[in-house]
Scaffold this motif. Structure first.
Motif, PDB file in Angstrom:
ATOM      1  N   UNK A   1       0.794  -1.232   0.175  1.00  0.00           N
ATOM      2  CA  UNK A   1      -0.065   0.005   0.077  1.00  0.00           C
ATOM      3  C   UNK A   1       0.831   1.497  -0.036  1.00  0.00           C
ATOM      4  N   UNK A   2       2.034   1.099   0.068  1.00  0.00           N
ATOM      5  CA  UNK A   2       3.127   2.556   0.014  1.00  0.00           C
ATOM      6  C   UNK A   2       3.671   2.620  -1.164  1.00  0.00           C
ATOM      7  N   UNK A   3       3.184   1.820  -2.235  1.00  0.00           N
ATOM      8  CA  UNK A   3       3.796   2.185  -3.605  1.00  0.00           C
ATOM      9  C   UNK A   3       4.952   1.331  -3.974  1.00  0.00           C
ATOM     10  N   UNK A   4       5.690   1.624  -4.597  1.00  0.00           N
ATOM     11  CA  UNK A   4       6.993   0.480  -5.093  1.00  0.00           C
ATOM     12  C   UNK A   4       8.221   0.720  -4.003  1.00  0.00           C
ATOM     13  N   UNK A   5       8.616  -0.493  -3.915  1.00  0.00           N
ATOM     14  CA  UNK A   5       9.670  -0.326  -2.961  1.00  0.00           C
ATOM     15  C   UNK A   5      10.800   0.612  -3.544  1.00  0.00           C
ATOM     16  N   UNK A   6      11.772   1.245  -2.950  1.00  0.00           N
ATOM     17  CA  UNK A   6      12.942   2.034  -3.533  1.00  0.00           C
ATOM     18  C   UNK A   6      13.960   1.148  -3.821  1.00  0.00           C
ATOM     19  N   UNK A   7      14.005   0.392  -4.825  1.00  0.00           N
ATOM     20  CA  UNK A   7      14.937  -0.458  -5.236  1.00  0.00           C
ATOM     21  C   UNK A   7      16.118   0.194  -5.678  1.00  0.00           C
ATOM     22  N   UNK A   8      16.016   1.569  -6.241  1.00  0.00           N
ATOM     23  CA  UNK A   8      17.100   2.297  -6.589  1.00  0.00           C
ATOM     24  C   UNK A   8      18.034   2.488  -5.474  1.00  0.00           C
ATOM     25  N   UNK A   9      17.636   2.474  -4.409  1.00  0.00           N
ATOM     26  CA  UNK A   9      18.641   2.700  -3.195  1.00  0.00           C
ATOM     27  C   UNK A   9      19.052   1.601  -2.616  1.00  0.00           C
ATOM     28  N   UNK A  10      18.839   0.279  -3.004  1.00  0.00           N
ATOM     29  CA  UNK A  10      19.265  -0.696  -2.460  1.00  0.00           C
ATOM     30  C   UNK A  10      20.416  -1.287  -3.444  1.00  0.00           C
TER      31      UNK A  10
ATOM     32  N   UNK B   1       5.218 -22.255 -15.257  1.00  0.00           N
ATOM     33  CA  UNK B   1       4.709 -20.727 -15.238  1.00  0.00           C
ATOM     34  C   UNK B   1       4.391 -20.512 -13.491  1.00  0.00           C
ATOM     35  N   UNK B   2       4.726 -19.073 -13.184  1.00  0.00           N
ATOM     36  CA  UNK B   2       4.254 -18.712 -11.978  1.00  0.00           C
ATOM     37  C   UNK B   2       2.733 -18.203 -12.212  1.00  0.00           C
ATOM     38  N   UNK B   3       2.213 -19.229 -11.557  1.00  0.00           N
ATOM     39  CA  UNK B   3       0.319 -19.007 -11.965  1.00  0.00           C
ATOM     40  C   UNK B   3      -0.376 -17.887 -10.925  1.00  0.00           C
ATOM     41  N   UNK B   4       0.407 -17.470  -9.997  1.00  0.00           N
ATOM     42  CA  UNK B   4      -0.297 -16.459  -9.134  1.00  0.00           C
ATOM     43  C   UNK B   4       0.011 -15.172  -9.455  1.00  0.00           C
ATOM     44  N   UNK B   5      -0.914 -14.262 -10.069  1.00  0.00           N
ATOM     45  CA  UNK B   5      -0.678 -12.810 -10.513  1.00  0.00           C
ATOM     46  C   UNK B   5      -0.175 -12.113  -9.436  1.00  0.00           C
ATOM     47  N   UNK B   6      -0.783 -12.388  -8.111  1.00  0.00           N
ATOM     48  CA  UNK B   6      -0.533 -11.562  -7.093  1.00  0.00           C
ATOM     49  C   UNK B   6       1.242 -11.670  -6.810  1.00  0.00           C
ATOM     50  N   UNK B   7       1.811 -13.086  -7.195  1.00  0.00           N
ATOM     51  CA  UNK B   7       3.173 -13.299  -6.775  1.00  0.00           C
ATOM     52  C   UNK B   7       4.025 -12.326  -8.067  1.00  0.00           C
ATOM     53  N   UNK B   8       3.512 -12.527  -9.178  1.00  0.00           N
ATOM     54  CA  UNK B   8       4.188 -11.924 -10.088  1.00  0.00           C
ATOM     55  C   UNK B   8       4.382 -10.426 -10.078  1.00  0.00           C
ATOM     56  N   UNK B   9       3.126  -9.893  -9.670  1.00  0.00           N
ATOM     57  CA  UNK B   9       3.110  -8.294  -9.314  1.00  0.00           C
ATOM     58  C   UNK B   9       4.158  -8.173  -8.434  1.00  0.00           C
ATOM     59  N   UNK B  10       4.107  -8.782  -7.233  1.00  0.00           N
ATOM     60  CA  UNK B  10       4.903  -8.721  -5.960  1.00  0.00           C
ATOM     61  C   UNK B  10       6.411  -8.681  -6.564  1.00  0.00           C
ATOM     62  N   UNK B  11       6.809  -9.845  -7.384  1.00  0.00           N
ATOM     63  CA  UNK B  11       8.250  -9.791  -7.932  1.00  0.00           C
ATOM     64  C   UNK B  11       8.633  -8.577  -8.679  1.00  0.00           C
ATOM     65  N   UNK B  12       7.573  -7.951  -9.718  1.00  0.00           N
ATOM     66  CA  UNK B  12       7.844  -6.858 -10.511  1.00  0.00           C
ATOM     67  C   UNK B  12       8.193  -5.665 -10.046  1.00  0.00           C
ATOM     68  N   UNK B  13       7.675  -5.529  -8.509  1.00  0.00           N
ATOM     69  CA  UNK B  13       8.101  -4.715  -7.941  1.00  0.00           C
ATOM     70  C   UNK B  13       9.351  -4.476  -7.443  1.00  0.00           C
ATOM     71  N   UNK B  14      10.122  -5.462  -7.425  1.00  0.00           N
ATOM     72  CA  UNK B  14      11.539  -5.465  -6.909  1.00  0.00           C
ATOM     73  C   UNK B  14      12.331  -5.645  -8.220  1.00  0.00           C
ATOM     74  N   UNK B  15      11.889  -5.603  -9.385  1.00  0.00           N
ATOM     75  CA  UNK B  15      12.646  -5.767 -10.572  1.00  0.00           C
ATOM     76  C   UNK B  15      13.354  -4.692 -10.936  1.00  0.00           C
ATOM     77  N   UNK B  16      14.618  -4.640 -11.305  1.00  0.00           N
ATOM     78  CA  UNK B  16      15.449  -3.426 -11.702  1.00  0.00           C
ATOM     79  C   UNK B  16      16.336  -3.938 -12.999  1.00  0.00           C
TER      80      UNK B  16
END
Length: 188
Positions: free
Chosen positions: A23-32, A56-71
């Motif tokens: 709920x706080x937006x995307x994690x600050x991966x640019x700082x890690x 395949x990763x079948x759970x859309x929620x899990x894919x979304x979660x991983x996409x937030x820490x993609x860089x």
């Protein structure tokens, strides 16, 4: 990469870190900037399907979660947390733009992982030529150095919205004109 007994590394560690700020937006991966820990067997296929260890990763929620820490780093695509950096493979671009809507003067693209990008100076549309097929290969900037491949149906929508400027099919968004073909492609 094998998970540790406490499940704080690998796939479980990435998921746990990504869940810490819902709920706080995307994690600050640019700082890690953790040390590179190796590879994780995740592939984002050209068609947008995320695969883990060949399945395949079948759970859309899990894919979304991983996409937030993609860089995207100089050495390729990574999933990054404050404590880990794991390389993954991406066949084309990590996201696909699956819809577009005009909101006032801005074309807003929605990706297959739920991100929105309003085309304009900070989120350009580009159209390259696919080196294998010679066909247009359109994309839109999503965030940082991450882009979404504009799907064929969405590209057709853009073409329908386009006008001709300087002999080229062009769409306008956010005060910017974007040509829908590579340089030198004209409309007769």
């Amino acid at each position: 990469m094998a998970e540790s007994a406490d499940s704080k590394t690998g796939l479980a560690g990435v998921a746990a870190a990504a869940k810490q700020a819902p709920g706080r937006g995307l994690p600050p991966v640019h700082l890690w900037h953790p040390a590179h820990c190796g590879e994780i067997d995740i592939l984002i296929r050209r068609d947008g399907l995320w695969m883990h260890e060949g399945s395949p990763i079948g759970r859309a929620e899990l894919v979304r979660l991983f996409s937030t820490v993609l860089r995207k780093d100089d050495d390729g695509y990574v999933l990054v947390t404050p404590g880990e950096k794991l390389s993954i493979r991406v066949e084309d671009l990590p996201f696909r733009a699956v819809s577009v809507a005009r909101r006032g003067e801005v074309l807003v693209f929605t990706t297959d992982v739920g991100d929105e990008a309003g085309a304009g100076p900070e989120h350009p549309i580009r159209v390259d030529t696919d080196p294998e097929t010679g066909e247009p290969s359109p994309s839109v900037h999503v965030r940082a150095d991450l882009w979404a491949r504009i799907t064929r149906p969405v590209f057709y929508e853009l073409v329908e919205m386009a006008g001709v400027e300087d002999g080229r099919l062009t769409v306008r968004s956010g005060g910017v004109a974007f040509a829908l073909g590579p340089d030198g492609a004209g409309v007769e």
